[in-house]
Design an enzyme around this catalytic site. Structure first.
Site, PDB file in Angstrom:
ATOM      1  N   TYR A  35     -36.055 -47.758 -29.264  1.00  0.00           N
ATOM      2  CA  TYR A  35     -37.104 -46.943 -28.644  1.00  0.00           C
ATOM      3  C   TYR A  35     -37.607 -45.887 -29.624  1.00  0.00           C
ATOM      4  O   TYR A  35     -36.838 -45.094 -30.153  1.00  0.00           O
ATOM      5  CB  TYR A  35     -36.549 -46.266 -27.393  1.00  0.00           C
ATOM      6  CG  TYR A  35     -37.585 -45.946 -26.349  1.00  0.00           C
ATOM      7  CD1 TYR A  35     -38.467 -44.889 -26.529  1.00  0.00           C
ATOM      8  CD2 TYR A  35     -37.682 -46.670 -25.172  1.00  0.00           C
ATOM      9  CE1 TYR A  35     -39.416 -44.579 -25.579  1.00  0.00           C
ATOM     10  CE2 TYR A  35     -38.625 -46.367 -24.207  1.00  0.00           C
ATOM     11  CZ  TYR A  35     -39.503 -45.329 -24.411  1.00  0.00           C
ATOM     12  OH  TYR A  35     -40.432 -45.026 -23.463  1.00  0.00           O
ATOM     13  N   TYR A  60     -47.828 -50.038 -31.739  1.00  0.00           N
ATOM     14  CA  TYR A  60     -48.167 -51.209 -30.919  1.00  0.00           C
ATOM     15  C   TYR A  60     -48.626 -50.793 -29.529  1.00  0.00           C
ATOM     16  O   TYR A  60     -49.802 -50.884 -29.189  1.00  0.00           O
ATOM     17  CB  TYR A  60     -46.989 -52.181 -30.848  1.00  0.00           C
ATOM     18  CG  TYR A  60     -47.250 -53.356 -29.930  1.00  0.00           C
ATOM     19  CD1 TYR A  60     -48.398 -54.128 -30.078  1.00  0.00           C
ATOM     20  CD2 TYR A  60     -46.356 -53.693 -28.924  1.00  0.00           C
ATOM     21  CE1 TYR A  60     -48.655 -55.196 -29.226  1.00  0.00           C
ATOM     22  CE2 TYR A  60     -46.600 -54.762 -28.082  1.00  0.00           C
ATOM     23  CZ  TYR A  60     -47.748 -55.511 -28.227  1.00  0.00           C
ATOM     24  OH  TYR A  60     -48.004 -56.558 -27.389  1.00  0.00           O
TER      25      TYR A  60
END
Length: 388
Positions: free
Chosen positions: A286, A334
């Site tokens: 993450y 992204y």
């Protein structure tokens, strides 16, 4: 067969058999529910399964006070097992672990995990939230959330270990290098350390390019019992190990600003899988902020406390580096629709199935997937392995 796979073989194994995303970026044509429905449809279709095969439903942060009930009604599913555990961005790694445990216990056969968000379209990211419990000692005094909390952790890490802005920037640069290989990534222009350092200051020491994107998006993951492996249309990716924890709710109550719950969830997942960090071929970690990655790498044990800045330097986590990480471009380049954890599972699955084209990690068979939620509050780690 590794020790982890031997251990799993004694029980009923669970594997990811389908993954999909809905549209990402800005999606005014979609709702939170329709994003989940589209992703669920495509993930089930990829697996060669249908809605009638689903007997367990997992979601978080999705819709109203009872998100699984609303979603099940919308999808036309009546599950016999349901889980709306919400621990922020790490919820979906927790869901994967919970689904695997339920499968091993014989409670379910096919689990559907979904997420959807319209935070960019609705401009909901900066909306004030109720100041519950210890948040009453932070919010009224102007601590911006969540970036202020991560900035505090970054400043502490810099103070204790001499970590530099340049080292933080290395994380963003490596993520962009992966994004440049991903045709779906919205940001594919070259990025340098100086570009990151030259971007606007958001909350010292974190600059704009140290921070994740703000997007819409949705995703779905299908996990099935080994009894169904013969029925699915994909190569199963086994859930070999899982660990989770949460250590605090507000940043002022974090036990140590430089150590996250990954120090507990990571070893638990690795022990269950029977593997070590040296066995990992690809890591999906993450990356809400660049500091999130440094703290996570240290807490997981990839490097010692204070060494993550040096560890990520020189392209170690970029394409061609020793530790391929966040291979779709991550939350930094992204997508990041509020709770990013489901996209970590999706990318890891595709890497282990060998489907990632130019960004494919050669010979990837074992992945570590790690979610972080809240303000470094919750962590959940999953070890995935290509089915043999």
């Amino acid at each position: 067969m590794s020790a982890g796979r031997a251990r799993r073989a004694r029980g009923r194994r669970a594997a990811i058999v389908g993954v999909a995303e809905s549209d990402i970026g800005k999606t005014p044509h979609l709702t939170v529910l329709s994003q989940q429905a589209l992703a669920a449809r495509d993930a089930l279709a990829e697996a060669g399964l249908g809605r009638g095969d689903v007997d367990a439903l997992f979601t978080a942060g999705a819709w109203g006070w009872a998100p699984t009930m609303t979603l099940a009604e919308y999808l036309g599913i009546q599950p016999r097992y349901t889980d709306s555990t919400n621990i922020g961005g790490s919820s979906f790694e927790a869901h994967a672990g919970h689904a695997a445990a339920a499968i091993e216990a014989g409670l379910i056969d096919v689990a559907l995990i979904t997420y959807g968000s319209t935070q960019r379209t609705q401009r909901s990211r900066g909306r004030p939230r109720p100041a519950d419990l210890t948040a009453q000692f932070e919010a009224p005094f102007g601590l911006p959330q969540p970036v202020g909390a991560y900035a505090l952790a970054a400043m502490r890490h810099m103070h204790e270990y001499g970590t530099t802005p340049e080292q933080l920037a290395e994380v963003a640069v490596a993520a962009r290098e992966w994004a440049r290989l991903n045709p779906r990534a919205p940001y594919r222009d070259p990025l340098t350390v100086q570009d990151v350092l030259g971007s606007p200051m958001i909350c010292e020491p974190l600059r704009k390019l140290d921070c994740c994107l703000v997007t819409d998006g949705g995703g779905a993951v299908v996990i099935a019992a080994e009894d169904r492996f013969a029925d699915v249309a994909t190569v199963p990716v086994e859930v070999l190990g899982h660990g989770e924890t949460h250590t605090h709710a507000t940043i002022s109550n974090m036990p140590d600003l430089t150590v996250t719950g990954a120090a507990r969830s990571g070893p638990a997942a690795l022990e269950m899988a029977g593997v070590g960090l040296d066995d990992i071929d690809v890591a999906e970690i993450y990356d809400s902020f660049t500091i999130t990655v440094l703290l996570t790498l240290e807490s997981l044990g990839f490097c010692k406390p204070g060494e993550a800045g040096d560890f990520v330097s020189g392209g170690r986590t970029a394409p061609g580096g020793a530790l391929p990480m966040n291979t779709n471009g991550g939350g930094l380049s992204y997508t990041h629709p509020g709770m990013y954890g489901i996209f970590l599972l999706i990318e890891a699955t595709r890497q282990l199935r060998g489907e990632c084209g130019d960004r494919q990690v050669p010979g990837a068979e074992l992945a570590l997937v790690h979610g972080t939620g809240g303000v470094l509050s919750s962590t959940s780690t999953v070890i995935l392995g290509r089915h043999r």
